[in-house]
Enzyme design. Structure first.
Site, short mmCIF file in Angstrom:
data_model
loop_
_atom_site.label_atom_id
_atom_site.label_comp_id
_atom_site.label_asym_id
_atom_site.label_seq_id
_atom_site.Cartn_x
_atom_site.Cartn_y
_atom_site.Cartn_z
N GLY A 1 0.78 -1.23 0.00
CA GLY A 1 0.00 0.00 0.00
C GLY A 1 0.82 1.28 0.00
N VAL B 1 0.09 28.17 -13.42
CA VAL B 1 1.09 27.23 -13.94
C VAL B 1 1.70 27.81 -15.20
CG1 VAL B 1 1.49 24.88 -14.79
CG2 VAL B 1 -0.16 25.28 -12.94
N HIS C 1 25.91 7.44 29.25
CA HIS C 1 26.55 8.74 29.05
C HIS C 1 27.77 8.56 28.16
CE1 HIS C 1 28.19 12.68 30.02
NE2 HIS C 1 29.36 12.10 30.24
C1 LIG Z 1 4.64 10.63 1.96
C2 LIG Z 1 4.10 9.84 3.11
C3 LIG Z 1 4.94 9.51 4.16
C4 LIG Z 1 4.47 8.77 5.23
N1 LIG Z 1 5.33 8.47 6.22
C5 LIG Z 1 4.91 7.73 7.26
C6 LIG Z 1 5.82 7.36 8.27
O1 LIG Z 1 7.00 7.69 8.24
N2 LIG Z 1 5.36 6.60 9.31
C7 LIG Z 1 4.05 6.22 9.38
O2 LIG Z 1 3.68 5.55 10.34
N3 LIG Z 1 3.16 6.55 8.41
C8 LIG Z 1 3.57 7.29 7.36
N4 LIG Z 1 2.68 7.60 6.36
C9 LIG Z 1 1.28 7.18 6.51
C10 LIG Z 1 1.10 5.71 6.10
O3 LIG Z 1 1.58 5.53 4.80
C11 LIG Z 1 -0.36 5.33 6.21
O4 LIG Z 1 -0.83 5.59 7.51
C12 LIG Z 1 -0.57 3.85 5.92
O5 LIG Z 1 -0.10 3.54 4.62
C13 LIG Z 1 -2.06 3.50 6.00
O6 LIG Z 1 -2.22 2.16 5.69
P1 LIG Z 1 -3.63 1.58 5.23
O7 LIG Z 1 -3.46 0.12 5.19
O8 LIG Z 1 -4.73 2.15 6.02
O9 LIG Z 1 -3.87 2.17 3.76
P2 LIG Z 1 -3.01 2.11 2.44
O10 LIG Z 1 -1.59 1.86 2.71
O11 LIG Z 1 -3.39 3.33 1.67
O12 LIG Z 1 -3.54 0.82 1.70
C14 LIG Z 1 -4.81 0.70 1.19
C15 LIG Z 1 -4.78 -0.30 0.06
O13 LIG Z 1 -6.11 -0.60 -0.32
C16 LIG Z 1 -6.16 -0.77 -1.72
N5 LIG Z 1 -7.56 -0.55 -2.10
C17 LIG Z 1 -8.30 0.56 -1.95
N6 LIG Z 1 -9.56 0.35 -2.33
C18 LIG Z 1 -9.63 -0.95 -2.73
C19 LIG Z 1 -10.67 -1.77 -3.22
N7 LIG Z 1 -11.92 -1.31 -3.38
N8 LIG Z 1 -10.38 -3.05 -3.54
C20 LIG Z 1 -9.12 -3.54 -3.40
N9 LIG Z 1 -8.10 -2.80 -2.92
C21 LIG Z 1 -8.36 -1.53 -2.58
C22 LIG Z 1 -5.19 0.26 -2.25
O14 LIG Z 1 -4.73 -0.10 -3.54
C23 LIG Z 1 -4.09 0.22 -1.20
O15 LIG Z 1 -3.04 -0.64 -1.54
C24 LIG Z 1 3.12 8.33 5.26
C25 LIG Z 1 2.27 8.63 4.19
C26 LIG Z 1 2.75 9.36 3.13
C27 LIG Z 1 1.83 9.66 1.97
#
Ligand SMILES: Cc1cc2nc3c(=O)[nH]c(=O)nc-3n(C[C@H](O)[C@H](O)[C@H](O)COP(=O)(O)OP(=O)(O)OC[C@H]3O[C@@H](n4cnc5c(N)ncnc54)[C@H](O)[C@@H]3O)c2cc1C
Length: 482
Positions: free
Chosen positions: A47, A249, A460
């Site tokens: 993700g 832009v 330390h």
């Molecule tokens: C630039 C950036 C830096 C970050 N840095 C950090 C960090 O250093 N530390 C930290 O803890 N967090 C960080 N985050 C936040 C972190 O990435 C998110 O909190 C985390 O990825 C959330 O995970 P998730 O599983 O909820 O969603 P996601 O990782 O967004 O995964 C959701 C998945 O669901 C899939 N999906 C969506 N809808 C459907 C559907 N209908 N059917 C099938 N698949 C579907 C998508 O393709 C995706 O792969 C960062 C985010 C960004 C953008």
């Protein structure tokens, strides 16, 4: 309700929609507990965090640290080294290799655990029904439950369109063909701050604009202030209390107008406008209504029972960025949520996620790391004792020479208001504080008091010694701080 569930061999116990950190952690734990799991993912397992978030951004920030180190080597240590160039293609190749190896690792974990990964877009057809539209999709009935883990995507400001070239999101910034000479970063949350810091290290002119009166507006006010000071020292133009009023832009960049905190309109021209104004939950195509669910006004899917992360529809759970606050939009919070939901579905006792004890880190230079309450939130609960100590009050802090602070907050219980209550918050700014916060999360989670912490000896000289010193002082046993 009398739901007749047809027993088909393909039907899993648990169907997880979304293979990000929230979804894949749910799937792995559920499978480890003996449940049959199908994980539907329409893009790549891992993700946002793995492919567009935590991992690629931290890989790039590591390269940025190396660049900063070259500057510091000459300026402070007489180590004469020059930076010839940053080879963006080489940098991104190393970054992408790390991502690819992790992606392979997640896939291997899922395969070893026996999770069936189904590629395709999933939608709900009822309280237990899911259809996955994709090459190996089909209709599934989840015997025990469905887990919504569809995550989030970058939010855009109304009136702005990301073209992936001049106006970009954090996703686009990863895949840009090269490094810009100037960037206007809109949004002073963690993502905006990290990208501003990265581009500055890479030599760009950087302007960082945040509408709130400080950077990282959800964090302790001193964190935002210290961070702004550190970024300004590095040559970043930080404008808080400022808003974008227009953006044009042009062939070679963007000409933006910004209304400053004083109400003046200033023009900022930059090769790139990076919009980092938050993330929006993803529910498109999910058909929540088919299962009797609806997103809230901000697009989140809220649980009816936070102790099980279960929605008002029994058996449908939510994890990750799809959850509203107090969930945190952080990968490590989503891991904890995945464990909780998997254990709940397996009927194994599991404690609710303690969001107050989840660390929050920004990996800029300087870094910030916090756990627990801000001073403002702590004071709203009752009297507190606060101790703020500069990192440079320690020898190791002086060696690093980047400023920074340790701020500790405890409840002021007892006669005379001496700090005998539990520790409510710890806030760190400075080098390597992302690695230092782990101790403080245990201090907060385990309801320790300053005297408990002061009893334990810190090595330390270390940076983490500053945390120990700050608590010694709060416990009335200050050694180097008076
Ligand atoms: C630039 C950036 C830096 C970050 N840095 C950090 C960090 O250093 N530390 C930290 O803890 N967090 C960080 N985050 C936040 C972190 O990435 C998110 O909190 C985390 O990825 C959330 O995970 P998730 O599983 O909820 O969603 P996601 O990782 O967004 O995964 C959701 C998945 O669901 C899939 N999906 C969506 N809808 C459907 C559907 N209908 N059917 C099938 N698949 C579907 C998508 O393709 C995706 O792969 C960062 C985010 C960004 C953008």
């Amino acid at each position: 309700m009398n739901t007749w569930i047809m027993d088909r061999p393909d039907d899993p116990d648990v169907l997880v929609i979304g293979g990000g950190t929230g979804g894949y952690s749910t799937a792995l734990r559920a499978a480890a507990l003996g449940l049959r799991v199908v994980l539907a993912e329409r893009d790549l397992v891992g993700g946002t965090c793995l492919h567009r978030g935590c991992i690629p951004s931290k890989a790039m920030l590591h390269a940025a640290e190396l660049v900063d180190g070259i500057a510091e080597a000459g300026a402070r240590w007489g180590v004469k080294a020059t930076l010839d160039a940053v080879d963006w293609d080489a940098l991104t190749a190393t970054r992408d290799d790390i991502v690819a190896r992790n992606h392979q690792g997640v896939g291997a974990h899922l395969a070893r655990a026996g999770v069936r990964v189904v590629r395709g877009s999933a939608r709900l057809t009822g309280p237990r029904g899911v259809v996955v539209d994709g090459p190996d999709g089909g209709a599934f009935t989840a015997r025990r439950g469905i887990v919504l883990a569809t995550g989030s995507r970058p939010r855009m400001l109304p009136g702005l369109t990301a073209d992936g070239h001049r106006v970009v999101t954090s996703d686009d910034a990863l895949f840009a063909p090269g490094l810009p000479a100037s960037v206007l970063v809109l949004g002073g949350g963690a993502i905006g701050v990290e990208y501003a810091s990265f581009h500055r290290s890479m030599g760009a002119e950087v302007t960082l604009v945040e509408a709130a009166d400080r950077l990282l507006p959800l964090e302790d006010a001193d964190v935002g202030r210290q961070l702004a000071r550190g970024l300004k020292r590095r040559g970043i133009t930080v404008r808080t209390g400022a808003v974008l009023t227009g953006a044009e832009v042009l062939p070679d960049g963007v000409r933006a107008t910004v209304r400053t905190a004083r109400g003046e309109e200033v023009v900022v021209s930059a090769e790139r406008l990076l919009v980092a104004v938050g993330r929006a939950p993803v529910t498109d195509g999910l058909d929540l209504a088919a299962a009797g669910l609806a997103a809230d006004a901000r697009g989140f899917v809220a649980p009816a029972d936070w102790s099980r992360l279960e929605t008002a529809v029994p058996g449908i759970h939510v994890v990750g960025d799809l959850l509203p606050p107090p969930s945190l939009g952080l990968a490590h919070a989503s891991f904890a949520e995945g464990l909780l939901v998997a254990e709940t579905l397996a009927g194994v006792p599991s404690r609710p996620v303690d969001y107050a004890a989840v660390p929050r880190v920004t990996y800029s230079s300087p870094q910030t790391a916090s756990v627990g309450l801000t001073e403002e939130a702590a004071r709203a609960l009752g009297p507190v004792k606060v101790n703020t100590m500069p990192l440079t009050a320690t020898a190791k802090g002086m060696v690093h020479g980047q400023g920074g602070m340790v701020k500790v907050i405890a409840a002021a219980d007892g006669a005379g208001g001496e700090a005998t209550g539990r520790v409510l918050g710890v806030h760190l700014v400075g080098p390597h504080v992302s690695e230092m916060i782990a101790e403080s999360q245990l201090i907060v989670a385990w309801d320790a008091e300053p005297a408990d912490v002061a009893q334990h000896v810190h090595a330390h000289p270390t940076l983490s010694e500053a945390v120990g010193e700050a608590f010694l002082t709060l416990a009335g046993r200050g050694l180097h701080q008076h």
